[in-house]
Design a protein around this motif. Structure first.
Motif, PDB file in Angstrom:
ATOM      1  N   UNK A 143      -0.417 -77.870 118.743  1.00  0.00           N
ATOM      2  CA  UNK A 143      -1.063 -79.102 119.177  1.00  0.00           C
ATOM      3  C   UNK A 143      -2.251 -78.756 120.063  1.00  0.00           C
ATOM      4  N   UNK A 144      -3.291 -79.564 119.977  1.00  0.00           N
ATOM      5  CA  UNK A 144      -4.528 -79.305 120.709  1.00  0.00           C
ATOM      6  C   UNK A 144      -4.988 -80.601 121.355  1.00  0.00           C
ATOM      7  N   UNK A 145      -5.155 -80.586 122.674  1.00  0.00           N
ATOM      8  CA  UNK A 145      -5.551 -81.814 123.361  1.00  0.00           C
ATOM      9  C   UNK A 145      -6.348 -81.483 124.615  1.00  0.00           C
ATOM     10  N   UNK A 146      -7.050 -82.499 125.128  1.00  0.00           N
ATOM     11  CA  UNK A 146      -7.786 -82.381 126.386  1.00  0.00           C
ATOM     12  C   UNK A 146      -7.232 -83.437 127.336  1.00  0.00           C
ATOM     13  N   UNK A 147      -7.190 -83.114 128.618  1.00  0.00           N
ATOM     14  CA  UNK A 147      -6.634 -84.028 129.614  1.00  0.00           C
ATOM     15  C   UNK A 147      -7.450 -83.934 130.900  1.00  0.00           C
ATOM     16  N   UNK A 148      -7.686 -85.082 131.534  1.00  0.00           N
ATOM     17  CA  UNK A 148      -8.364 -85.083 132.837  1.00  0.00           C
ATOM     18  C   UNK A 148      -7.406 -84.576 133.904  1.00  0.00           C
ATOM     19  N   UNK A 149      -7.940 -84.216 135.062  1.00  0.00           N
ATOM     20  CA  UNK A 149      -7.073 -83.692 136.115  1.00  0.00           C
ATOM     21  C   UNK A 149      -6.227 -84.783 136.771  1.00  0.00           C
ATOM     22  N   UNK A 150      -6.474 -86.065 136.440  1.00  0.00           N
ATOM     23  CA  UNK A 150      -5.561 -87.105 136.896  1.00  0.00           C
ATOM     24  C   UNK A 150      -4.686 -87.626 135.758  1.00  0.00           C
ATOM     25  N   UNK A 151      -4.587 -86.847 134.677  1.00  0.00           N
ATOM     26  CA  UNK A 151      -3.565 -87.098 133.665  1.00  0.00           C
ATOM     27  C   UNK A 151      -3.945 -87.983 132.500  1.00  0.00           C
ATOM     28  N   UNK A 152      -5.218 -88.354 132.346  1.00  0.00           N
ATOM     29  CA  UNK A 152      -5.620 -89.204 131.223  1.00  0.00           C
ATOM     30  C   UNK A 152      -6.004 -88.353 130.016  1.00  0.00           C
ATOM     31  N   UNK A 153      -5.669 -88.840 128.825  1.00  0.00           N
ATOM     32  CA  UNK A 153      -6.012 -88.118 127.592  1.00  0.00           C
ATOM     33  C   UNK A 153      -7.197 -88.771 126.876  1.00  0.00           C
ATOM     34  N   UNK A 154      -7.757 -89.819 127.478  1.00  0.00           N
ATOM     35  CA  UNK A 154      -8.961 -90.450 126.933  1.00  0.00           C
ATOM     36  C   UNK A 154      -9.626 -91.223 128.059  1.00  0.00           C
ATOM     37  N   UNK A 155     -10.861 -91.656 127.815  1.00  0.00           N
ATOM     38  CA  UNK A 155     -11.572 -92.508 128.764  1.00  0.00           C
ATOM     39  C   UNK A 155     -12.143 -93.687 127.986  1.00  0.00           C
ATOM     40  N   UNK A 156     -11.690 -94.893 128.344  1.00  0.00           N
ATOM     41  CA  UNK A 156     -12.073 -96.114 127.629  1.00  0.00           C
ATOM     42  C   UNK A 156     -11.820 -95.984 126.129  1.00  0.00           C
ATOM     43  N   UNK A 157     -10.677 -95.371 125.821  1.00  0.00           N
ATOM     44  CA  UNK A 157     -10.223 -95.295 124.444  1.00  0.00           C
ATOM     45  C   UNK A 157     -10.745 -94.131 123.642  1.00  0.00           C
ATOM     46  N   UNK A 158     -11.620 -93.318 124.220  1.00  0.00           N
ATOM     47  CA  UNK A 158     -12.213 -92.207 123.480  1.00  0.00           C
ATOM     48  C   UNK A 158     -11.927 -90.879 124.187  1.00  0.00           C
ATOM     49  N   UNK A 159     -11.768 -89.834 123.376  1.00  0.00           N
ATOM     50  CA  UNK A 159     -11.545 -88.489 123.909  1.00  0.00           C
ATOM     51  C   UNK A 159     -12.865 -87.845 124.329  1.00  0.00           C
ATOM     52  N   UNK A 160     -13.937 -88.181 123.645  1.00  0.00           N
ATOM     53  CA  UNK A 160     -15.223 -87.527 123.828  1.00  0.00           C
ATOM     54  C   UNK A 160     -15.692 -87.384 125.261  1.00  0.00           C
ATOM     55  N   UNK A 161     -15.582 -88.446 126.107  1.00  0.00           N
ATOM     56  CA  UNK A 161     -16.086 -88.318 127.475  1.00  0.00           C
ATOM     57  C   UNK A 161     -15.394 -87.236 128.307  1.00  0.00           C
ATOM     58  N   UNK A 162     -14.194 -86.816 127.908  1.00  0.00           N
ATOM     59  CA  UNK A 162     -13.475 -85.773 128.650  1.00  0.00           C
ATOM     60  C   UNK A 162     -13.836 -84.373 128.183  1.00  0.00           C
TER      61      UNK A 162
END
Length: 247
Positions: A33-52
């Motif tokens: 599995x491959x994912x990106x996460x913000x340091x406060x635990x979100x896997x998207x920003x406003x519904x999109x992964x791109x901003x992270x």
């Protein structure tokens, strides 16, 4: 467990294909599995992964695709991110060609998990070799997409994901790179199907809620205990932290 930490000094100096080949290519088969996460635990920003996702993370995302037989994704993520067939640059095609394992297909296949059989626009009306694999239930209405996708229909009321993974393996698609979304990752975890997790910690705060403060009913896991993995590596580049965990 490896305690190796590597710091690459500048993005301009980082050859991501070589980076992926050195640190991620030792993968014979299984579900990664491959994912990106913000340091406060979100896997998207406003519904999109791109901003992270940074430029390096995006390049690694494509390199991990190149090192897989099939990209597995939930339909909601595929529609939001407008997924289409996997296209490899010359550099990533060369990375794939250098791997000693014989590939089942020239490019990675795309497998989309959907009960509703609703596929993203870019995955429709493609030549046969680029059509996605649709993973759905045996009772699903596939009439609208039957001629646009290869079918894996497993399970009656819902999708039998273990059976679907086994069907992919029967097709020679043994290195399975799952890109989410969260519901699909949860289902894979519940079924104990995840062999490896590649996680990019993005140095960003999103203010999109803290999963730890959500109601207990909303986040209650069906697992008796958390699944435990071991750390393979922790790599730092330009404030991104690239973590690789293995079963």
């Amino acid at each position: 467990m490896s305690d190796r930490v590597v710091r690459e000094e500048t993005a301009a100096d980082l050859d991501v294909a070589a980076f992926a080949e050195r640190y991620y290519a030792d993968w014979s088969e299984g579900v990664r599995t491959n994912m990106v996460m913000s340091i406060d635990g979100s896997v998207s920003f406003r519904g999109r992964v791109g901003p992270l996702s940074s430029a390096t993370d995006r390049a690694l995302f494509h390199a991990l695709r190149a090192l897989s037989d099939v990209v597995l994704v939930g339909a909601a993520t595929a529609r939001i991110e407008n997924y289409g067939p996997v296209a490899l640059s010359d550099e990533l095609a060369a990375l794939r060609a250098r791997d000693r394992r014989p590939w089942a297909t020239e490019s990675p296949r795309m497998a989309i998990v959907s009960l509703s059989c609703s596929l993203p626009e870019r995955s429709l009306d493609l030549p046969p070799e680029q059509r996605p694999i649709l993973i759905t239930s045996a009772s699903a209405d596939t009439s609208a997409v039957r001629d646009k996708a290869e079918m894996i229909a497993v399970g009656e009321d819902g999708i039998d994901l273990p059976a679907a993974i086994e069907e992919l393996r029967k097709r020679g698609l043994r290195r399975i790179n799952c890109e989410g979304g969260p519901s699909l990752l949860n289902t894979l975890t519940e079924a104990d199907l995840i062999d490896e997790l590649c996680l990019t910690m993005a140095p960003q705060l999103t203010a999109e809620g803290d999963p730890a403060t959500e109601s207990a009913a909303a986040v209650l896991s069906p697992l008796e205990a958390p699944r435990r993995f071991r750390l393979k590596h922790a790599l730092v580049h330009d404030d991104d932290l690239f973590l690789r965990y293995m079963r």
